[in-house]
Design a protein around this motif. Sequence first.
Motif, PDB file in Angstrom:
ATOM      1  N   UNK A  16       0.644  -0.908  -0.322  1.00  0.00           N
ATOM      2  CA  UNK A  16       0.098  -0.011   0.095  1.00  0.00           C
ATOM      3  C   UNK A  16       0.992   1.475  -0.394  1.00  0.00           C
ATOM      4  N   UNK A  17       0.445   2.690  -0.543  1.00  0.00           N
ATOM      5  CA  UNK A  17       0.866   3.461  -0.654  1.00  0.00           C
ATOM      6  C   UNK A  17       0.336   4.591   1.211  1.00  0.00           C
ATOM      7  N   UNK A  47      -3.054   4.446   0.774  1.00  0.00           N
ATOM      8  CA  UNK A  47      -4.462   4.757  -0.087  1.00  0.00           C
ATOM      9  C   UNK A  47      -5.654   3.940  -0.058  1.00  0.00           C
ATOM     10  N   UNK A  48      -4.567   2.464  -0.504  1.00  0.00           N
ATOM     11  CA  UNK A  48      -5.894   1.405  -0.834  1.00  0.00           C
ATOM     12  C   UNK A  48      -6.512   0.527   0.428  1.00  0.00           C
ATOM     13  N   UNK A  49      -5.858   0.525   1.565  1.00  0.00           N
ATOM     14  CA  UNK A  49      -6.467  -0.290   3.204  1.00  0.00           C
ATOM     15  C   UNK A  49      -7.888   0.854   3.496  1.00  0.00           C
ATOM     16  N   UNK A  73      -4.225  -2.966  -7.844  1.00  0.00           N
ATOM     17  CA  UNK A  73      -3.024  -1.995  -6.670  1.00  0.00           C
ATOM     18  C   UNK A  73      -1.691  -2.909  -7.322  1.00  0.00           C
ATOM     19  N   UNK A 107       0.680   0.003  -7.808  1.00  0.00           N
ATOM     20  CA  UNK A 107       1.536   0.869  -6.916  1.00  0.00           C
ATOM     21  C   UNK A 107       2.850   0.014  -7.626  1.00  0.00           C
ATOM     22  N   UNK A 118       6.837   0.374  -6.716  1.00  0.00           N
ATOM     23  CA  UNK A 118       6.748   0.897  -4.724  1.00  0.00           C
ATOM     24  C   UNK A 118       7.067  -1.043  -5.081  1.00  0.00           C
ATOM     25  N   UNK A 152      -8.958  -5.962   5.696  1.00  0.00           N
ATOM     26  CA  UNK A 152      -7.218  -5.252   5.508  1.00  0.00           C
ATOM     27  C   UNK A 152      -6.456  -5.376   7.038  1.00  0.00           C
ATOM     28  N   UNK A 169     -10.715  -1.987   8.388  1.00  0.00           N
ATOM     29  CA  UNK A 169     -11.693  -2.066   7.303  1.00  0.00           C
ATOM     30  C   UNK A 169     -11.673  -3.966   7.234  1.00  0.00           C
ATOM     31  N   UNK A 189     -10.156  -2.902  -1.636  1.00  0.00           N
ATOM     32  CA  UNK A 189      -8.945  -2.687  -1.685  1.00  0.00           C
ATOM     33  C   UNK A 189      -8.464  -2.521  -0.363  1.00  0.00           C
ATOM     34  N   UNK A 190      -8.942  -2.509   0.522  1.00  0.00           N
ATOM     35  CA  UNK A 190      -8.302  -2.935   1.657  1.00  0.00           C
ATOM     36  C   UNK A 190      -8.284  -4.610   1.875  1.00  0.00           C
ATOM     37  N   UNK A 191      -9.000  -5.538   1.357  1.00  0.00           N
ATOM     38  CA  UNK A 191      -8.687  -7.104   1.042  1.00  0.00           C
ATOM     39  C   UNK A 191      -7.594  -7.057   0.014  1.00  0.00           C
ATOM     40  N   UNK A 201      -5.394  -5.149  -0.402  1.00  0.00           N
ATOM     41  CA  UNK A 201      -3.875  -5.036   0.045  1.00  0.00           C
ATOM     42  C   UNK A 201      -2.638  -5.633   0.442  1.00  0.00           C
ATOM     43  N   UNK A 250       0.351  -7.645  -0.639  1.00  0.00           N
ATOM     44  CA  UNK A 250       1.225  -7.915   1.113  1.00  0.00           C
ATOM     45  C   UNK A 250       1.687  -9.319   0.956  1.00  0.00           C
TER      46      UNK A 250
END
Lengths: 428, 428
Positions: A149-150, A289-291, B21, B25, B28, B135, B299, B304-306, B308, B312
């Motif tokens: 994530x950022x 940003x994402x989470x 993502x 990203x 990154x 998340x 969340x 997006x949270x999931x 992320x 990761x």
Amino acid sequence: MKPVKVGLLGLGTVGTGVVRIVEGHQEDLQSQVGSSIVIEKILVQNKSKSRSISIDASKLTEDPWEIIGNPDIDVIVEVMGGIGSTKEYIMEALSRGKHVVTANKDLMALHGPEILAKAQENGCDVLYEASVAGGIPIIRTLVEGFSSDRITKIMGIVNGTTNYILSKMSMEGASYDAVLKEAQELGYAESDPTSDVEGLDAARKMTILATLGFRAKVALEDVSVQGMSKVSKEDILYAKRLGYEVKLLGIAERQDDQFSISVQPTMVKQSHPIASVNGVYNAVYVYGEAVGETMFYGPGAGELPTATSIVSDLVAVVKNLKLGVNGKQGVLTYKEKKLKSDEQISSKYFLLLHVDDRAGVLAQITQIFAEYEVSLESVLQQPNPVNPDAEIIVITHDANKAAINKVLARFESLDVIRKVKSVYRVEG
Amino acid sequence: MKPVKVGLLGLGTVGTGVVRIVEGHQEDLQSQVGSSIVIEKILVQNKSKSRSISIDASKLTEDPWEIIGNPDIDVIVEVMGGIGSTKEYIMEALSRGKHVVTANKDLMALHGPEILAKAQENGCDVLYEASVAGGIPIIRTLVEGFSSDRITKIMGIVNGTTNYILSKMSMEGASYDAVLKEAQELGYAESDPTSDVEGLDAARKMTILATLGFRAKVALEDVSVQGMSKVSKEDILYAKRLGYEVKLLGIAERQDDQFSISVQPTMVKQSHPIASVNGVYNAVYVYGEAVGETMFYGPGAGELPTATSIVSDLVAVVKNLKLGVNGKQGVLTYKEKKLKSDEQISSKYFLLLHVDDRAGVLAQITQIFAEYEVSLESVLQQPNPVNPDAEIIVITHDANKAAINKVLARFESLDVIRKVKSVYRVEG
């Protein structure tokens, strides 16, 4: 696998906790790493001092080089604190291929990149989970949990002493001086509380968190610091009446590739999760940003919470030893560091002004806000209960720090303003 | 290093988030793992369906074996859900040496140990951070952050739908049916909400958390489950008046080597940090012998949270690939599983009884509590506002579950009790 041998530098509160956990949880630890973990040697200031745990006297030494120079010792756990000679010991241990686990926020905030570079050069691990927010595994969370994530914002209650003081002032309507005295009697505050109440301790921790969260070499002097010793019980009362709590917050923000980091007493909306973190507890709020919104809560200090983080780091080092991958996981690629100017730092502000109680005052004041393009969210004027002044409370919309400073400079020379009583950043 | 190639099984909400993502990203991610991560092939049900993101049509396939059988693909990311054929795909992918990242709580709760054993056998990683509390990196926290501690309690709000419903009922005094309908319209609840409101979804997540926290092979059927569809707005009103909130809590507890796991609507003291977790947010409270109280908030679901958490995990797999250590970090040594009997499960209880409004009733009721050695913390008798009954509210001291069940059985045949209106476990 042969036992992993640990040299412990320091046997104060946290060091004692490390010994307790390593000995008390030995079976659990062995089942995780496949070998026993032995505390081989402990550096103390005075071998003959009496201690709260029983330790084989032959393990104690007053000579650091008995540990650093001992080829049998695989890992150094540093809980002695300080910077000067502590740094020397750690750098020397790394150059001899020993891995390091440390709880030393001062050292990591000031010399983190240098120490990590030395570690990488020598194929060693340096882990320091315990240096921020004692028992909360926040460093692991930033580095691994949110690796994809950022992160754009980190807000932390990272100093338990000041949070204890502010919580007590809020709950009991007590004054700063009275609560500080009580905190000192209970051992929650040092006899010289400067480092805590002036925000220096929090600034060091925010340096570490921002470095990891933004992957940039943040320096301690990049943090703009304001302490909480001037927070009055009246300020807290006003805050509560408007639906806020006053917290000493570390705030690190990023927009595009620019960032700002600060520590200051802040009014936090009561509905924000960090507003209800009370007492000596710590919490770190992370926005990605994402989470989106997350928060991590737990004890910020104390013998066993801090020791838990240290021993969990020790477990990670030993796992890496088994896998033969030390010195590889923690390598950070740093981005170029670009700090925001005051013109680019934006937030809401609360101002409490004592003014002459006569016609036209509010017009003069709001005129100055307008000149610097600071728009106002709410304004309240009321008689002052104890003297003939009137009080004006202003909450601004998002405004840049430079504009607020210009407004405050103008207020200095405005006759109708007797005193700018309080200025707070507002969050939530 | 050559690009790491990923096969994505499923392109629903979460799958779309993973693509966003990984693509958004990319820079990154590359700076962290030293190679690009490419989504090579995506399994969909219907290639010609229109989608909210633009994807090269040649990447889509309706045939899972184009992914599982593709020797170029290093990692499978499974976000299609389900158990039957999904398990088959994952087991086959593992036997072909592919690493797996999954968000599938059903699969991990039912077949986790089997899948992890297969992974170990083939030197593969299986990571599943996204399967619990979207998340929040809670799995990493339990496995690594608290590796040195002995966790004795895990309490989780791990289902966002039910927490949304209970929060709304509490804040607006609305009824269960009305809020459920609204949640369905907003897309927070499924048209068939059974799995959420009856606690099954939470039970699966608690199975995963308890397995990791207690290092024991916990099975779904070890979880005692009670849903929240019978929670009334009156219950919530009573709870609030007494200083509690009603939450659907998963509770896993350990004493010595015995444990119990349950999901049920629970009255939580308002001062407990988990009581103020509202809306679709999730939180997991962890108590460790050494660290004490901690809580992790964020969340619980969403694209997006999931995603992320999934990416990761993907970063962790790729780091392991670079280090050549896949399939080694996640190995758990399981302890023998010993479940507590009802006689050994202890907590406070809240009971709301509708009784005849005449002399001697309270004496009869308290007599029955005394017979089973359940002592009472507080008792309140008051007229019922809407009918001629009286209401008796009882909060017990810690009592064992078997004794409470015996008390309730006796109440069944007690003439003066018209109805046992509500029974809640009490925490905090």
